[in-house]
Enzyme design. Structure first.
Site, PDB file in Angstrom:
ATOM      1  N   CYS A   1      11.020   4.641  -8.637  1.00 21.98           N
ATOM      2  CA  CYS A   1      11.844   5.806  -8.960  1.00 21.98           C
ATOM      3  C   CYS A   1      12.898   5.415 -10.005  1.00 21.98           C
ATOM      4  O   CYS A   1      13.434   6.262 -10.706  1.00 21.98           O
ATOM      5  CB  CYS A   1      12.472   6.411  -7.715  1.00 21.98           C
ATOM      6  SG  CYS A   1      13.146   5.202  -6.613  1.00 21.98           S
TER       7      CYS A   1
ATOM      8  N   GLU B   1      16.106  11.087  -1.152  1.00 23.04           N
ATOM      9  CA  GLU B   1      16.115  10.143  -2.279  1.00 23.04           C
ATOM     10  C   GLU B   1      14.851  10.435  -3.068  1.00 23.04           C
ATOM     11  O   GLU B   1      13.754  10.230  -2.554  1.00 23.04           O
ATOM     12  CB  GLU B   1      16.072   8.723  -1.678  1.00 23.04           C
ATOM     13  CG  GLU B   1      16.714   7.682  -2.487  1.00 23.04           C
ATOM     14  CD  GLU B   1      18.094   8.086  -2.899  1.00 23.04           C
ATOM     15  OE1 GLU B   1      18.231   8.425  -4.082  1.00 23.04           O
ATOM     16  OE2 GLU B   1      19.021   8.076  -2.066  1.00 23.04           O
TER      17      GLU B   1
ATOM     18  N   LYS C   1       7.547   7.607   9.833  1.00 24.18           N
ATOM     19  CA  LYS C   1       6.190   7.870   9.326  1.00 24.18           C
ATOM     20  C   LYS C   1       6.085   7.244   7.937  1.00 24.18           C
ATOM     21  O   LYS C   1       6.620   7.750   6.966  1.00 24.18           O
ATOM     22  CB  LYS C   1       5.886   9.361   9.231  1.00 24.18           C
ATOM     23  CG  LYS C   1       4.388   9.562   9.057  1.00 24.18           C
ATOM     24  CD  LYS C   1       3.926  10.664   8.171  1.00 24.18           C
ATOM     25  CE  LYS C   1       4.147  10.631   6.722  1.00 24.18           C
ATOM     26  NZ  LYS C   1       3.228   9.774   5.930  1.00 24.18           N
TER      27      LYS C   1
ATOM     28  N   VAL D   1       8.433  17.528  -2.394  1.00 19.95           N
ATOM     29  CA  VAL D   1       8.423  17.443  -0.928  1.00 19.95           C
ATOM     30  C   VAL D   1       9.859  17.382  -0.405  1.00 19.95           C
ATOM     31  O   VAL D   1      10.179  17.993   0.622  1.00 19.95           O
ATOM     32  CB  VAL D   1       7.589  16.227  -0.446  1.00 19.95           C
ATOM     33  CG1 VAL D   1       7.692  16.064   1.060  1.00 19.95           C
ATOM     34  CG2 VAL D   1       6.130  16.378  -0.864  1.00 19.95           C
ATOM     35  N   GLY D   2      10.728  16.710  -1.124  1.00 19.35           N
ATOM     36  CA  GLY D   2      12.130  16.598  -0.700  1.00 19.35           C
ATOM     37  C   GLY D   2      12.781  17.965  -0.534  1.00 19.35           C
ATOM     38  O   GLY D   2      13.585  18.190   0.380  1.00 19.35           O
TER      39      GLY D   2
ATOM     40  N   GLY E   1      10.882  10.183  -1.538  1.00 13.32           N
ATOM     41  CA  GLY E   1       9.596  10.631  -2.072  1.00 13.32           C
ATOM     42  C   GLY E   1       9.811  11.561  -3.237  1.00 13.32           C
ATOM     43  O   GLY E   1      10.829  11.470  -3.941  1.00 13.32           O
TER      44      GLY E   1
ATOM     45  N   GLN F   1      -2.891   9.238  -8.680  1.00 11.81           N
ATOM     46  CA  GLN F   1      -1.806   8.759  -9.535  1.00 11.81           C
ATOM     47  C   GLN F   1      -2.328   8.430 -10.939  1.00 11.81           C
ATOM     48  O   GLN F   1      -1.653   8.670 -11.938  1.00 11.81           O
ATOM     49  CB  GLN F   1      -1.163   7.528  -8.880  1.00 11.81           C
ATOM     50  CG  GLN F   1       0.299   7.366  -9.151  1.00 11.81           C
ATOM     51  CD  GLN F   1       1.147   8.531  -8.659  1.00 11.81           C
ATOM     52  OE1 GLN F   1       0.935   9.044  -7.566  1.00 11.81           O
ATOM     53  NE2 GLN F   1       2.095   8.972  -9.476  1.00 11.81           N
TER      54      GLN F   1
ATOM     55  N   GLU G   1       8.978  13.254 -14.516  1.00  8.28           N
ATOM     56  CA  GLU G   1       8.655  11.931 -13.981  1.00  8.28           C
ATOM     57  C   GLU G   1       7.148  11.710 -14.039  1.00  8.28           C
ATOM     58  O   GLU G   1       6.378  12.569 -13.620  1.00  8.28           O
ATOM     59  CB  GLU G   1       9.141  11.833 -12.531  1.00  8.28           C
ATOM     60  CG  GLU G   1       8.997  10.443 -11.965  1.00  8.28           C
ATOM     61  CD  GLU G   1       9.590  10.310 -10.571  1.00  8.28           C
ATOM     62  OE1 GLU G   1       9.276  11.149  -9.721  1.00  8.28           O
ATOM     63  OE2 GLU G   1      10.349   9.353 -10.348  1.00  8.28           O
TER      64      GLU G   1
END
Ligand code: ADP
Length: 497
Positions: free
Chosen positions: A285, A251, A176, A233-234, A229, A332, A386
């Site tokens: 990242c 990651e 996805k 969410v990770g 991501g 963003q 971040e």
């Protein structure tokens, strides 16, 4: 001309989502430009994709690995032929400048050539048995069906890091892609199918995270998950995967620093910071988000940085003279704006940029001025969290030891860098910086595909992508004992005499 409709790829067929819903993929530099209409899928589409993958897996796992590698090799050649076309489409759907999207496609090509070679390696181990007339070995087996969920900032490179090692190891895949950049995944998979990949071995389901991503993570027929991501969410993905005992590679974010010591080549460090902080509009990242500058070089370095940053050319990435493209979407830009405000409130000094660009030529895109904060305290939010935008924080510091401490004192541990001519300090930095990647006299971005990629702390959960790490993730060990003594031999009990 109406925008093209892209369908899901399930079992080798291009099919509409069962939901009957679609969404538009827009160019972030000019939202009047619709790249395509994509399927807004849900669990029912994922269920079909996983069944197709399970079926295809039973045949694919039996294809000799060198043959699997040959298909990937052909895909690499096809990608080379289509590099310019795919790079242009990627700039349109993602925004980063052409030079960088060519690099993104090149990364997929490099990964493909590397992984094609893995078809003839995938080394295991043969070891002596403790008993006579007995043979012992450990071989690599595929995992089964691998689910992949990818972000928008490396729209082809990241899917290639996941799909290609998984495939050469004999797995089938359901991917996805990020909702903002599905076309580049299509293009990668198109190269694979044109190269002869059998139907159902790779399936694409497009849509939004909670609707089309979560069902992949939850599905009982998916054996492994690879996610890139946000840490937010990770964490969800990792928890759900753990409940079902799935292998799971996460990651996630970074808060990467370049250290500039007094003895550094400042011209070189300046070029490095500009590229590391504003390449991909700061949306990597591994982006350079902090610059820790020793006090002897601090003022001169900051002034020169501000001068160079305020002259960066922002615009549509298809224009070869543009250095910084747009951000990916409205949200963003809002995040970047929020952090600029926070930085101001925290007392950091805004020396360049700080605003969304709203001149007429920018009015249809998500453009933000390249931004520099100086006098940043390492405890400030802008030095800890971040941002994923074109913002860099310059932090003054007293000495080498303090610089390492500041570099390490963040929740993440992905990339890091130091500029110095002192070999002793360079080696101490290599040892003492707590991160998955350290560059000496080079910025925090620029990973090569055959080295492990990933990080420590909140950046990951211990796995690595990239050549050396990926084969480990996409295979599991099977130990095999062959007893040719013609009698019962008991390990740890019989002496073999
Ligand atoms: P970013 O902020 O970079 O977009 P995200 O973590 O939100 O990062 O998204 C990365 C990928 O994860 C995207 O493909 C997105 O659709 C997907 N995703 C988002 N939420 C979920 C979720 N709850 N479950 C599974 N995948 C998700």
């Amino acid at each position: 001309m109406p925008a093209k409709i892209y369908k899901n790829l399930i079992g080798g067929e291009w099919v509409e989502s069962r939901t009957g819903q679609t969404y538009e993929n827009l160019n972030p530099a000019d939202t009047r430009d619709v790249i395509g209409i994509f399927q807004r899928s849900d669990k029912s589409d994922v269920d079909e994709a996983v069944s197709a993958a399970r079926k295809a897996y039973e045949k694919w796992r039996l294809v000799p690995a060198p043959r699997r590698g040959e298909i990937i090799y052909r895909a690499a050649q096809i990608l080379e032929e289509r590099k310019e076309e795919y790079a242009r489409l990627m700039t349109r759907e993602m925004g980063k400048v052409l030079k960088e999207t060519r690099g993104d496609v090149q990364e997929a090509i490099d990964t493909a050539y590397y992984m094609a070679g893995e078809g003839r390696r995938q080394f295991g181990a043969t070891v002596p048995s403790e008993l006579p007339n007995k043979f012992a070995m450990a071989i690599r087996m595929p995992l089964g069906v691998c689910g992949m969920i990818t972000p928008w900032n490396f729209p082809m490179a990241i899917p290639s890091w996941k799909l290609l090692p998984a495939l050469v190891c004999g797995n089938a895949c359901v991917i996805k892609p990020a909702e903002d950049t599905p076309l580049s995944t299509y293009n990668l998979v198109q190269a694979l199918t044109d190269a002869g990949l059998p139907s159902g071995v790779v399936n694409i389901v497009t849509g939004f995270g909670p609707e089309a991503g979560a069902p992949i993570v939850e599905h009982q027929g998916v054996n492994a998950i690879s996610f890139t991501g946000s840490s937010e969410v990770g964490r969800i993905v990792g928890e759900v995967a753990a409940r079902n005992f799935k292998s799971c590679s996460l990651e996630m974010g970074g808060k990467n620093a370049i250290i500039v010591l007094d003895d550094a080549n400042l011209d070189l460090a300046l070029d490095g910071v500009l590229w590391g902080a504003f390449g991909t509009t700061g949306q990597r990242c591994t982006a350079t988000s902090r610059v820790i500058v020793q006090k002897g070089a601090y003022r001169q370095f900051s002034d020169r940085l501000v001068y160079r940053v305020s002259r960066l050319k922002v615009g549509n990435g298809l224009d070869e003279t543009v250095e910084v493209g747009p951000q990916i979407n409205e949200q963003q830009v809002a995040t970047t704006e929020k952090y600029v405000q926070i930085g101001g409130h925290e007392g950091a000094k805004l020396e360049a940029g700080g605003k969304a660009l709203n001149k007429p030529e920018y009015s249809y895109g998500w453009f933000f001025e390249p931004t520099v904060f100086t006098e940043v305290d390492p405890r400030m939010k802008i030095a800890q969290e971040e941002i994923f935008g074109p913002v860099v924080s310059v932090i003054p510091c007293d000495n080498f030891e303090k610089a390492i401490e500041i570099s390490n004192n963040v929740p993440y541990g992905l990339s890091s860098a130091i500029y110095t001519r002192d070999v002793n300090r360079a080696f101490r930095a290599m040892r003492d910086i707590n991160a998955g990647i350290t560059y000496i006299n080079a910025p925090t971005i620029g990973a090569e595909v055959h080295l492990p990629f990933g990080g420590t702390k909140a950046t990951g959960n211990g796995h690595r992508e990239g050549g050396l790490g990926a084969i480990d993730f996409y295979t599991q060990w099977k130990s095999i004992y062959v007893d040719y003594s013609d009698k019962l031999q008991r390990a740890q009990i019989d002496t073999g005499e």
